[in-house]
Design a protein around this motif. Structure first.
Motif, PDB file in Angstrom:
ATOM      1  N   PRO A  12       0.825  -1.213   0.000  1.00  0.00           N
ATOM      2  CA  PRO A  12       0.000   0.000   0.000  1.00  0.00           C
ATOM      3  C   PRO A  12       0.857   1.261   0.000  1.00  0.00           C
ATOM      4  O   PRO A  12       2.030   1.239   0.376  1.00  0.00           O
ATOM      5  CB  PRO A  12      -0.773  -0.120   1.320  1.00  0.00           C
ATOM      6  N   ASP A  13       0.258   2.339  -0.469  1.00  0.00           N
ATOM      7  CA  ASP A  13       0.859   3.675  -0.352  1.00  0.00           C
ATOM      8  C   ASP A  13       2.238   3.776  -1.014  1.00  0.00           C
ATOM      9  O   ASP A  13       3.173   4.372  -0.467  1.00  0.00           O
ATOM     10  CB  ASP A  13       0.961   4.103   1.125  1.00  0.00           C
ATOM     11  N   THR A  14       2.371   3.187  -2.191  1.00  0.00           N
ATOM     12  CA  THR A  14       3.643   3.313  -2.899  1.00  0.00           C
ATOM     13  C   THR A  14       3.811   4.740  -3.408  1.00  0.00           C
ATOM     14  O   THR A  14       2.841   5.467  -3.615  1.00  0.00           O
ATOM     15  CB  THR A  14       3.729   2.327  -4.069  1.00  0.00           C
ATOM     16  N   LYS A  15       5.060   5.119  -3.621  1.00  0.00           N
ATOM     17  CA  LYS A  15       5.395   6.487  -3.988  1.00  0.00           C
ATOM     18  C   LYS A  15       6.241   6.493  -5.264  1.00  0.00           C
ATOM     19  O   LYS A  15       6.865   5.496  -5.614  1.00  0.00           O
ATOM     20  CB  LYS A  15       6.163   7.156  -2.842  1.00  0.00           C
TER      21      LYS A  15
END
Length: 303
Positions: A286-289
């Motif tokens: 989750p919440d990759t950048k």
């Protein structure tokens, strides 16, 4: 349990991320890679194959250069901003040479060009017209297909040329290893991390050479694949066709002090001597950048 069975058991226990890995198709193609400002393209037909990419981070010390073709190390750079080109040129290449020599046990290392890659939108940059574009020290998208940056003739010539240029008074070398040292400098987890393939799982049977053309503008139509005299002697990468036996790894949530060293070519073929690699879209976390990374090509010599 034998040592080989223990290793297999360890590797089978790894968490797996689903991925699409792009490979060259099985047809007969003219294979070329064109690069320009902020953009790259390949000729031939490429297809995405569903693959599992194993997460090596929980077992990071398991991997070795001569077994897998890659190793994950630790290194704190003095560079504050990797977009500061003069600082990278002045200090980072020296850091890389010292680090690679230590990691692989060579006598000495010569760093070559470097490149920043990002998963951010580069479409505006790609539209820029840059006369005399040089494929070094710029910003490009993540690698899009399974490849090794050199074929054998390219690596062998690069090793000889660079040794003669950098170490003219050296005694000569009995082994060379062409490497890339890769690190991210953006916060993790990265959306398009780098995957590396266990070099023991690839053979010459599925390879092709991919000639490099650095251009100001991409050719169009038949010009993309028109015959070029002496092309078989030009700088070229190795690209791969899909095989089920390929075993892919990545290191999730890499931090700025993590460095991934992997082989383009090792003149010693009694060990694992190359490591295909590519970026992939990691949907498992989750919440990759947005990924930003810097890679440095270098050649280590054993004298």
């Amino acid at each position: 349990m034998t040592e080989a069975a223990q290793i297999e058991s360890i590797e089978e226990s790894a968490r797996r991320a689903p991925a699409l890995i792009r490979y060259l198709g099985d047809g007969n193609y003219v294979t070329r890679r064109y690069v320009s400002q902020g953009a790259e393209m390949n000729t031939g037909e490429y297809f995405d194959y569903a693959c599992d990419v194993r997460d090596g981070m929980p077992m990071r010390d398991h991997f070795t250069l001569d077994v897998h073709g890659f190793v994950l190390g630790r290194h704190r750079s003095t560079i504050v901003d990797f977009h500061d080109k003069p600082a990278v040129d002045a200090a980072y290449l020296g850091e890389v040479e010292e680090l690679v020599t230590k990691l692989c046990g060579a006598t000495r290392t010569a760093a070559q060009g470097w490149m920043i890659r990002t998963s951010a939108d580069l479409s505006a940059r790609a539209r820029e017209k840059v006369e005399g574009y040089q494929h070094s020290g710029g910003i490009q998208p993540p690698a899009g297909e399974a490849h090794v940056d050199y074929n054998e003739i390219t690596g062998r010539r690069a090793a000889a040329r660079i040794y003669a240029d950098r170490f003219p008074d050296g005694p000569g070398y009995k082994r060379y290893i062409c490497f890339s040292l890769w690190r991210t400098f953006s916060p993790g987890p990265q959306d398009w991390p780098l995957a590396v393939c266990d070099g023991r799982t690839v053979t010459d049977e599925e390879t092709a050479s991919n000639t490099l053309f650095v251009v100001d503008e991409f050719p169009v139509g038949d010009a993309l694949t028109a015959p070029v005299a002496g092309e078989d002697q030009m700088i070229a990468a190795t690209i791969f066709r899909h095989r089920e036996r390929h075993r892919w790894w990545y290191f999730s949530n890499m931090q700025a002090d993590d460095v991934l060293l992997f082989k383009f070519q090792d003149s010693d073929h009694s060990v694992t001597w190359r490591c295909p690699h590519t970026a992939f879209h990691d949907t498992s976390l989750p919440d990759t950048k947005i990924r930003e990374s810097i890679e440095v090509r270098c050649i280590a010599y054993v004298e």
